[in-house]
Design a protein around this motif. Structure first.
Motif, PDB file in Angstrom:
ATOM      1  N   ARG A 197       4.988   0.402 -57.856  1.00 19.41           N
ATOM      2  CA  ARG A 197       4.143   0.607 -56.680  1.00 19.41           C
ATOM      3  C   ARG A 197       4.081   2.065 -56.249  1.00 19.41           C
ATOM      4  N   TYR A 198       5.175   2.793 -56.444  1.00 19.56           N
ATOM      5  CA  TYR A 198       5.271   4.112 -55.793  1.00 19.56           C
ATOM      6  C   TYR A 198       5.359   5.240 -56.819  1.00 19.56           C
ATOM      7  N   ALA A 199       6.440   5.347 -57.551  1.00 20.58           N
ATOM      8  CA  ALA A 199       6.563   6.410 -58.554  1.00 20.58           C
ATOM      9  C   ALA A 199       7.786   6.125 -59.412  1.00 20.58           C
ATOM     10  N   LEU A 200       7.762   6.625 -60.626  1.00 19.90           N
ATOM     11  CA  LEU A 200       8.871   6.383 -61.543  1.00 19.90           C
ATOM     12  C   LEU A 200      10.188   6.927 -60.979  1.00 19.90           C
ATOM     13  N   GLU A 201      10.116   8.061 -60.274  1.00 20.75           N
ATOM     14  CA  GLU A 201      11.364   8.632 -59.761  1.00 20.75           C
ATOM     15  C   GLU A 201      11.920   7.843 -58.572  1.00 20.75           C
ATOM     16  N   LYS A 202      11.178   6.803 -58.095  1.00 20.58           N
ATOM     17  CA  LYS A 202      11.699   5.943 -57.025  1.00 20.58           C
ATOM     18  C   LYS A 202      12.643   4.862 -57.575  1.00 20.58           C
ATOM     19  N   ARG A 203      12.744   4.808 -58.898  1.00 21.87           N
ATOM     20  CA  ARG A 203      13.494   3.721 -59.532  1.00 21.87           C
ATOM     21  C   ARG A 203      14.930   3.633 -59.025  1.00 21.87           C
ATOM     22  N   HIS A 204      15.544   4.769 -58.753  1.00 19.46           N
ATOM     23  CA  HIS A 204      16.977   4.759 -58.430  1.00 19.46           C
ATOM     24  C   HIS A 204      17.253   4.624 -56.934  1.00 19.46           C
ATOM     25  N   MET A 205      16.213   4.450 -56.144  1.00 20.01           N
ATOM     26  CA  MET A 205      16.427   4.226 -54.711  1.00 20.01           C
ATOM     27  C   MET A 205      17.004   2.830 -54.477  1.00 20.01           C
ATOM     28  N   HIS A 206      17.715   2.668 -53.385  1.00 24.13           N
ATOM     29  CA  HIS A 206      18.283   1.361 -53.056  1.00 24.13           C
ATOM     30  C   HIS A 206      17.158   0.341 -52.889  1.00 24.13           C
ATOM     31  N   SER A 207      17.456  -0.910 -53.257  1.00 21.11           N
ATOM     32  CA  SER A 207      16.450  -1.972 -53.152  1.00 21.11           C
ATOM     33  C   SER A 207      17.136  -3.284 -52.776  1.00 21.11           C
ATOM     34  N   CYS A 208      16.332  -4.208 -52.257  1.00 22.21           N
ATOM     35  CA  CYS A 208      16.890  -5.501 -51.851  1.00 22.21           C
ATOM     36  C   CYS A 208      17.439  -6.287 -53.041  1.00 22.21           C
ATOM     37  N   ARG A 209      16.736  -6.241 -54.149  1.00 25.34           N
ATOM     38  CA  ARG A 209      17.225  -6.998 -55.303  1.00 25.34           C
ATOM     39  C   ARG A 209      18.600  -6.498 -55.736  1.00 25.34           C
ATOM     40  N   ASP A 210      18.774  -5.180 -55.774  1.00 33.18           N
ATOM     41  CA  ASP A 210      20.085  -4.634 -56.128  1.00 33.18           C
ATOM     42  C   ASP A 210      21.138  -5.007 -55.077  1.00 33.18           C
ATOM     43  N   SER A 211      20.732  -4.999 -53.796  1.00 28.47           N
ATOM     44  CA  SER A 211      21.675  -5.398 -52.740  1.00 28.47           C
ATOM     45  C   SER A 211      22.077  -6.859 -52.887  1.00 28.47           C
ATOM     46  N   PHE A 212      21.090  -7.727 -53.188  1.00 30.75           N
ATOM     47  CA  PHE A 212      21.397  -9.145 -53.424  1.00 30.75           C
ATOM     48  C   PHE A 212      22.421  -9.279 -54.553  1.00 30.75           C
ATOM     49  N   LEU A 213      22.167  -8.570 -55.661  1.00 31.05           N
ATOM     50  CA  LEU A 213      23.048  -8.693 -56.832  1.00 31.05           C
ATOM     51  C   LEU A 213      24.444  -8.158 -56.531  1.00 31.05           C
ATOM     52  N   VAL A 224      24.343 -18.038 -46.579  1.00 38.82           N
ATOM     53  CA  VAL A 224      23.274 -17.092 -46.240  1.00 38.82           C
ATOM     54  C   VAL A 224      23.497 -15.804 -47.026  1.00 38.82           C
ATOM     55  N   LEU A 225      22.437 -15.332 -47.660  1.00 35.96           N
ATOM     56  CA  LEU A 225      22.473 -14.054 -48.383  1.00 35.96           C
ATOM     57  C   LEU A 225      21.394 -13.152 -47.796  1.00 35.96           C
ATOM     58  N   ILE A 226      21.827 -12.005 -47.273  1.00 31.84           N
ATOM     59  CA  ILE A 226      20.888 -11.089 -46.619  1.00 31.84           C
ATOM     60  C   ILE A 226      20.948  -9.723 -47.287  1.00 31.84           C
ATOM     61  N   SER A 227      19.774  -9.140 -47.492  1.00 34.73           N
ATOM     62  CA  SER A 227      19.683  -7.707 -47.758  1.00 34.73           C
ATOM     63  C   SER A 227      18.970  -7.086 -46.571  1.00 34.73           C
ATOM     64  N   ASN A 228      19.688  -6.292 -45.816  1.00 29.84           N
ATOM     65  CA  ASN A 228      19.050  -5.562 -44.717  1.00 29.84           C
ATOM     66  C   ASN A 228      18.276  -4.423 -45.379  1.00 29.84           C
ATOM     67  N   CYS A 229      16.978  -4.634 -45.536  1.00 35.99           N
ATOM     68  CA  CYS A 229      16.139  -3.900 -46.506  1.00 35.99           C
ATOM     69  C   CYS A 229      16.256  -2.374 -46.378  1.00 35.99           C
ATOM     70  N   PRO A 230      16.583  -1.688 -47.504  1.00 38.72           N
ATOM     71  CA  PRO A 230      16.707  -0.225 -47.489  1.00 38.72           C
ATOM     72  C   PRO A 230      15.402   0.507 -47.823  1.00 38.72           C
ATOM     73  N   GLN A 231      14.286  -0.244 -47.916  1.00 41.82           N
ATOM     74  CA  GLN A 231      13.024   0.331 -48.408  1.00 41.82           C
ATOM     75  C   GLN A 231      12.549   1.514 -47.553  1.00 41.82           C
ATOM     76  N   LEU A 232      12.168   2.611 -48.251  1.00 41.25           N
ATOM     77  CA  LEU A 232      11.684   3.815 -47.560  1.00 41.25           C
ATOM     78  C   LEU A 232      10.240   4.144 -47.916  1.00 41.25           C
ATOM     79  N   ASN A 233       9.622   3.351 -48.801  1.00 40.77           N
ATOM     80  CA  ASN A 233       8.310   3.733 -49.346  1.00 40.77           C
ATOM     81  C   ASN A 233       7.133   2.979 -48.740  1.00 40.77           C
TER      82      ASN A 233
END
Ligand SMILES: [Zn+2]
Length: 210
Positions: free
Chosen positions: A101-117, A177-186
């Motif tokens: 959605r945003y840019a290839l260099e955004k790949r390493h930013m925190h994300s909900c899926r990674d937080s869930f895992l 309950v599994l929560i990711s308090n979303c880290p999205q910045l984009n």
């Protein structure tokens, strides 16, 4: 009893017992709270966005919405909602979606899926048969504004929540309950500024049967 502040961008897991009311508070406003629910006794049973939407005949979640499992059973009921509506169509952000959605260099930013895992790995302690990415179905985004256009389109819009608004859910079964308090910045789901939330159980005395 649960009463904890989940810092901006962090995951959280806990068990809400049947009959307990679980409250999520958007402490500073416009914070997406990506959430999944599982049967605490058998985590192969989990929240189903599709069954929930089909059962209630509408796409947004709010007071009165009953969250239905992949086995067609009621898991929780939204008993109070001072935000107005919540999304279950937009999904959780991931390294992959950030890249596309945003840019290839955004790949390493925190994300909900990674937080869930990360939360699942901590929860299972790496034990064989523990919960993994196979246990991540479509989620709820509490406080997130994903309006559906008259033409059926979806977009991530600026939030409709505000500081101190909350949603309360009555557990109809013992629920993990599994929560990711979303880290999205984009995108504007967190107003480009992830903030803490508070999760708590309230009114533990009353018990409600399923
Ligand atoms: Zn996210």
């Amino acid at each position: 009893m649960i009463d904890t502040v989940v810092p901006a961008g962090e995951p959280w897991m806990g068990v809400v017992r049947r009959g307990q009311t679980f409250r999520i508070v958007d402490l500073e406003g416009n914070q997406a709270v990506d959430t999944l629910f599982y049967n605490a006794d058998d985590t192969h049973e989990h929240y189903s966005a599709q069954n929930t939407i089909q059962a209630q005949g509408r796409v947004y979640l709010t007071t009165g919405s009953v969250l239905i499992s992949n086995r067609g059973r009621p898991m929780l009921r939204i008993a109070d909602d001072t935000c107005g509506r919540h999304d279950t169509l937009g999904g959780a952000c991931s390294a992959e979606s950030n890249s596309v959605r945003y840019a290839l260099e955004k790949r390493h930013m925190h994300s909900c899926r990674d937080s869930f895992l990360l939360a699942l790995a901590r929860h299972s302690g790496g034990a064989p048969g523990g919960m993994t990415k196979r246990d991540l179905p479509s989620n709820i985004n509490f406080f997130m504004n994903v309006p559906v256009t008259p033409e059926g389109g979806l977009r991530f819009a600026d939030g409709i929540s505000a500081a101190g608004r909350h949603v309360e859910l009555v557990a109809l079964m013992d629920t993990l309950v599994l929560i990711s308090n979303c880290p999205q910045l984009n995108n504007p789901c967190n107003a480009y500024n992830p903030t803490p939330i508070r999760v708590m159980t309230v009114g533990d005395i009353s018990r409600e049967s399923a």
